[in-house]
Write a protein that holds these residues in place. Structure first.
Motif, mmCIF file in Angstrom:
data_model
loop_
_atom_site.group_PDB
_atom_site.id
_atom_site.type_symbol
_atom_site.label_atom_id
_atom_site.label_comp_id
_atom_site.label_asym_id
_atom_site.label_seq_id
_atom_site.Cartn_x
_atom_site.Cartn_y
_atom_site.Cartn_z
ATOM 1 N N LEU A 315 0.822 -1.212 0.000
ATOM 2 C CA LEU A 315 0.000 0.000 0.000
ATOM 3 C C LEU A 315 0.858 1.266 0.000
ATOM 4 C CD1 LEU A 315 -2.799 -1.051 2.536
ATOM 5 C CD2 LEU A 315 -2.931 -1.009 0.047
ATOM 6 N N ARG A 316 2.039 1.178 0.650
ATOM 7 C CA ARG A 316 2.932 2.350 0.695
ATOM 8 C C ARG A 316 3.651 2.564 -0.632
ATOM 9 N NH1 ARG A 316 4.440 0.309 5.756
ATOM 10 N NH2 ARG A 316 6.362 -0.528 4.855
ATOM 11 N N MET A 317 4.087 1.473 -1.247
ATOM 12 C CA MET A 317 4.993 1.581 -2.384
ATOM 13 C C MET A 317 4.300 1.646 -3.745
ATOM 14 S SD MET A 317 7.805 1.800 -0.840
ATOM 15 C CE MET A 317 8.841 1.848 -2.286
ATOM 16 N N CYS A 318 3.073 1.129 -3.844
ATOM 17 C CA CYS A 318 2.421 1.025 -5.158
ATOM 18 C C CYS A 318 1.291 2.028 -5.314
ATOM 19 C CB CYS A 318 1.860 -0.390 -5.364
ATOM 20 S SG CYS A 318 3.098 -1.696 -5.198
ATOM 21 N N LYS A 319 1.047 2.417 -6.537
ATOM 22 C CA LYS A 319 -0.101 3.259 -6.832
ATOM 23 C C LYS A 319 -1.379 2.503 -6.503
ATOM 24 C CE LYS A 319 1.611 6.254 -10.558
ATOM 25 N NZ LYS A 319 1.444 6.612 -11.985
ATOM 26 N N SER A 320 -2.435 3.263 -6.223
ATOM 27 C CA SER A 320 -3.697 2.630 -5.826
ATOM 28 C C SER A 320 -4.176 1.630 -6.879
ATOM 29 C CB SER A 320 -4.766 3.688 -5.568
ATOM 30 O OG SER A 320 -4.953 4.508 -6.702
ATOM 31 N N ARG A 321 -3.993 1.951 -8.145
ATOM 32 C CA ARG A 321 -4.441 1.070 -9.223
ATOM 33 C C ARG A 321 -3.655 -0.240 -9.251
ATOM 34 N NH1 ARG A 321 -3.519 2.749 -15.421
ATOM 35 N NH2 ARG A 321 -1.406 2.144 -14.807
ATOM 36 N N ASP A 322 -2.372 -0.182 -8.815
ATOM 37 C CA ASP A 322 -1.495 -1.354 -8.887
ATOM 38 C C ASP A 322 -1.525 -2.201 -7.610
ATOM 39 O OD1 ASP A 322 -0.727 -0.470 -11.383
ATOM 40 O OD2 ASP A 322 0.981 0.669 -10.603
ATOM 41 N N GLN A 323 -2.049 -1.626 -6.515
ATOM 42 C CA GLN A 323 -2.012 -2.329 -5.231
ATOM 43 C C GLN A 323 -2.740 -3.664 -5.295
ATOM 44 O OE1 GLN A 323 -3.743 0.575 -2.621
ATOM 45 N NE2 GLN A 323 -1.965 1.921 -2.681
ATOM 46 N N PHE A 324 -3.926 -3.641 -5.864
ATOM 47 C CA PHE A 324 -4.750 -4.846 -5.958
ATOM 48 C C PHE A 324 -4.036 -5.941 -6.753
ATOM 49 C CE2 PHE A 324 -8.053 -7.050 -8.579
ATOM 50 C CZ PHE A 324 -8.589 -7.828 -7.574
ATOM 51 N N LEU A 325 -3.480 -5.570 -7.897
ATOM 52 C CA LEU A 325 -2.805 -6.548 -8.759
ATOM 53 C C LEU A 325 -1.544 -7.105 -8.097
ATOM 54 C CD1 LEU A 325 -3.191 -4.648 -12.146
ATOM 55 C CD2 LEU A 325 -4.532 -6.596 -11.333
ATOM 56 N N LYS A 326 -0.807 -6.239 -7.386
ATOM 57 C CA LYS A 326 0.413 -6.694 -6.702
ATOM 58 C C LYS A 326 0.065 -7.668 -5.572
ATOM 59 C CE LYS A 326 4.752 -6.845 -5.481
ATOM 60 N NZ LYS A 326 5.743 -7.579 -6.289
ATOM 61 N N LEU A 327 -0.990 -7.382 -4.810
ATOM 62 C CA LEU A 327 -1.383 -8.265 -3.710
ATOM 63 C C LEU A 327 -1.840 -9.625 -4.241
ATOM 64 C CD1 LEU A 327 -3.243 -5.753 -1.365
ATOM 65 C CD2 LEU A 327 -1.061 -6.893 -0.923
ATOM 66 N N LEU A 328 -2.580 -9.626 -5.360
ATOM 67 C CA LEU A 328 -2.978 -10.901 -5.974
ATOM 68 C C LEU A 328 -1.746 -11.676 -6.445
ATOM 69 C CD1 LEU A 328 -6.129 -10.070 -8.150
ATOM 70 C CD2 LEU A 328 -6.055 -11.238 -5.949
ATOM 71 N N ASN A 329 -0.747 -10.953 -6.959
ATOM 72 C CA ASN A 329 0.497 -11.570 -7.397
ATOM 73 C C ASN A 329 1.214 -12.225 -6.219
ATOM 74 O OD1 ASN A 329 3.731 -10.828 -8.250
ATOM 75 N ND2 ASN A 329 2.469 -11.859 -9.758
ATOM 76 N N LEU A 330 1.259 -11.522 -5.090
ATOM 77 C CA LEU A 330 1.897 -12.071 -3.881
ATOM 78 C C LEU A 330 1.152 -13.310 -3.391
ATOM 79 C CD1 LEU A 330 2.685 -8.775 -1.929
ATOM 80 C CD2 LEU A 330 4.343 -10.290 -3.028
ATOM 81 N N TRP A 331 -0.180 -13.263 -3.467
ATOM 82 C CA TRP A 331 -0.984 -14.425 -3.035
ATOM 83 C C TRP A 331 -0.658 -15.651 -3.891
ATOM 84 C CZ3 TRP A 331 -4.416 -17.496 -5.734
ATOM 85 C CH2 TRP A 331 -5.137 -18.416 -4.967
ATOM 86 N N ARG A 332 -0.566 -15.469 -5.220
ATOM 87 C CA ARG A 332 -0.273 -16.600 -6.106
ATOM 88 C C ARG A 332 1.088 -17.201 -5.787
ATOM 89 N NH1 ARG A 332 2.857 -16.940 -10.160
ATOM 90 N NH2 ARG A 332 2.976 -14.699 -10.559
ATOM 91 N N ILE A 333 2.084 -16.343 -5.556
ATOM 92 C CA ILE A 333 3.436 -16.832 -5.245
ATOM 93 C C ILE A 333 3.440 -17.602 -3.930
ATOM 94 C CG2 ILE A 333 5.782 -16.088 -4.669
ATOM 95 C CD1 ILE A 333 5.302 -13.707 -6.635
ATOM 96 N N LYS A 334 2.735 -17.080 -2.910
ATOM 97 C CA LYS A 334 2.669 -17.750 -1.610
ATOM 98 C C LYS A 334 1.994 -19.118 -1.716
ATOM 99 C CE LYS A 334 2.834 -14.430 2.178
ATOM 100 N NZ LYS A 334 3.752 -15.238 2.985
ATOM 101 N N ASN A 335 1.057 -19.238 -2.648
ATOM 102 C CA ASN A 335 0.289 -20.474 -2.780
ATOM 103 C C ASN A 335 0.753 -21.336 -3.951
ATOM 104 O OD1 ASN A 335 -2.209 -20.450 -0.782
ATOM 105 N ND2 ASN A 335 -1.820 -18.337 -1.406
ATOM 106 N N ARG A 336 2.042 -21.245 -4.263
ATOM 107 C CA ARG A 336 2.693 -22.116 -5.245
ATOM 108 C C ARG A 336 1.974 -22.107 -6.594
ATOM 109 N NH1 ARG A 336 4.616 -27.483 -1.809
ATOM 110 N NH2 ARG A 336 5.888 -26.362 -0.272
ATOM 111 N N ASP A 337 1.716 -20.891 -7.058
ATOM 112 C CA ASP A 337 1.141 -20.690 -8.396
ATOM 113 C C ASP A 337 -0.254 -21.275 -8.553
ATOM 114 O OD1 ASP A 337 3.190 -19.145 -9.549
ATOM 115 O OD2 ASP A 337 4.406 -20.929 -9.887
ATOM 116 N N GLN A 338 -1.036 -21.225 -7.467
ATOM 117 C CA GLN A 338 -2.453 -21.572 -7.616
ATOM 118 C C GLN A 338 -3.123 -20.573 -8.550
ATOM 119 O OE1 GLN A 338 -4.335 -24.216 -6.228
ATOM 120 N NE2 GLN A 338 -2.258 -24.992 -5.863
ATOM 121 N N ASP A 339 -4.193 -20.986 -9.208
ATOM 122 C CA ASP A 339 -4.895 -20.146 -10.179
ATOM 123 C C ASP A 339 -5.468 -18.901 -9.487
ATOM 124 O OD1 ASP A 339 -6.718 -19.018 -12.018
ATOM 125 O OD2 ASP A 339 -6.981 -20.948 -12.999
ATOM 126 N N THR A 340 -4.939 -17.721 -9.840
ATOM 127 C CA THR A 340 -5.361 -16.467 -9.194
ATOM 128 C C THR A 340 -6.835 -16.183 -9.426
ATOM 129 O OG1 THR A 340 -3.136 -15.589 -9.584
ATOM 130 C CG2 THR A 340 -4.835 -14.018 -8.942
#
Length: 400
Positions: A315-340
């Motif tokens: 939330l600090r580092m990314c633009k508001s538009r990019d925050q959602f996409l970055k968090l989904l990206n982090l979730w996929r990586i944490k869950n071993r490339d589960q389907d986002t």
């Protein structure tokens, strides 16, 4: 006798006498026709009534209240009171009729008693918040949101929420909130924030990579795909590792993901994806998802959760538009490339319980539908054929 013991007994005797004097009288006057005298008869305890008054030679005789009758106090009544309370429509029996209590009825959840009717609790409109929640006896109390607070929903339970403090998140206020919407925060990205907000593969690329996997994987498919891809190749050693670690349906995605990473410095390595990327960014940008809503959404995704510190850093580092996409990206990586997209679809089903804005839920569902639409499947097929050309005639491309 010991003086101390004697004093103690005297004090105890005085205390007992004082208690007896202070106890309320549980007697009632009764005229005895046999002796023409007024007697003081004992009252009957709760749950009973006077069956026979006392006489000069006998005490009061009490009898239990019959079924559907009650006596809630000591009394001198010759009959119990009838349980006359009847629960009406939209009421339930909170306390049953018993020998000591009348029946008590209460309005069902979400309603309150006004005269003889159970009315629905008032729902506070956007711009107003609940300052006192409704009970079975009283209605909801709404007040307009004060300066610095907002409510963007119609609810009989939600209070006004404080505007997001952009500066506390290290962000700038792009748009000041009002009584019906939150502040919109953003930050001008530096080179450092650009790197930290980078996404290894976008939602469009992920959808494309998963589409590329054939329904029935033919022999030698992964090696053929590796050799056919343009740009920098993924080594044969890594391909063998992918085969050992992943299922046949997952192997195509893993190979394309690694190939994209190797070619990330080459612009337009996947030509024609701009249409999808711009459409997704536009739809997400229009939703104005708040940081609080992002937190709720991420908590409702299945599997391993993105940590609080990672979320706050994004939330600090990314633009508001990019925050959602970055968090989904982090979730996929944490869950071993589960389907986002599957994870997001699961999370959206649980947001209604959090009074999540319907427009936001509908907007995110539109993104999901768009990525799996027939239009996009045709684009994915076109891109795949352009990338691989006629080098893989043995493979039948999967249709949506």
């Amino acid at each position: 006798m010991n003086k101390f013991l004697y004093c103690t007994l005297v004090l105890l005797d005085i205390s007992v006498k004082w208690t007896i004097q202070e106890a309320p009288s549980l007697k009632f006057p009764h005229y005895d026709p046999m002796t023409s005298r007024q007697l003081m008869c004992d009252q009957c305890p709760p749950g009973t009534y006077v069956k026979q008054n006392c006489t000069a030679s006998s005490k009061t005789k009490c009898s239990p209240c019959p079924d559907q009758y009650y006596a809630d106090d000591w009394n001198s009544n010759e009959e119990c009171q009838y349980c006359n309370v009847v629960c009406n429509e939209l009421q339930y029996e909170k306390v049953e009729c018993s020998s000591t209590k009348n029946r008590i009825c209460e309005c069902v959840e979400g309603r309150y008693l006004e005269l003889e009717f159970c009315l629905k609790h008032t729902a506070c409109p956007p711009g107003f918040g609940v300052v006192q929640q409704g009970t079975p006896e009283r209605n909801t109390v709404c007040e307009s949101c004060p300066e610095g607070y907002f409510s963007n929903e119609t609810s009989s339970k939600a209070a006004c929420r404080e505007h997001t403090n952009c500066s506390a998140l290290g962000l700038k206020m792009a748009k000041k909130g009002n009584a019906t919407c939150d502040n919109v925060c953003q930050e001008e990205r530096t080179d450092k924030s650009d790197q930290q907000c980078e996404i290894d593969i976008t939602l469009c690329e992920e959808a494309f990579f998963r589409f590329a996997a054939p329904t029935k994987v033919p022999p030698g498919w992964l090696d053929t795909l590796k050799d056919s891809l343009p740009g920098i190749k993924v080594s044969a050693e890594i391909v063998e590792r992918i085969k050992q670690r992943h299922s046949s349906q997952e192997q195509t995605f893993q190979l394309l993901k690694l190939w994209k990473q190797k070619n990330k410095d080459h612009k337009n390595v996947i030509r024609g994806m701009d249409l999808c990327e711009n459409s997704v960014l536009k739809q997400i940008g229009h939703l104005n998802i708040t940081s609080e809503q992002l937190g709720i959404l991420m908590e409702n995704l299945p599997g391993k959760k993105v940590g609080k510190e990672e979320t706050e850093h994004t939330l600090r580092m990314c633009k508001s538009r990019d925050q959602f996409l970055k968090l989904l990206n982090l979730w996929r990586i944490k869950n071993r490339d589960q389907d986002t997209i599957k994870g997001l679809t699961y999370g959206l089903k649980h947001l209604k319980a959090y009074h999540f804005p319907k427009t936001t839920i509908q907007g995110l569902r539109k993104v999901v539908k768009y990525l799996h639409s027939l239009t996009m499947y045709k684009l994915y097929q076109k891109l795949l054929l352009e990338m691989l050309g006629n080098q893989i005639p043995l493979v039948k491309v999967r249709r949506g």
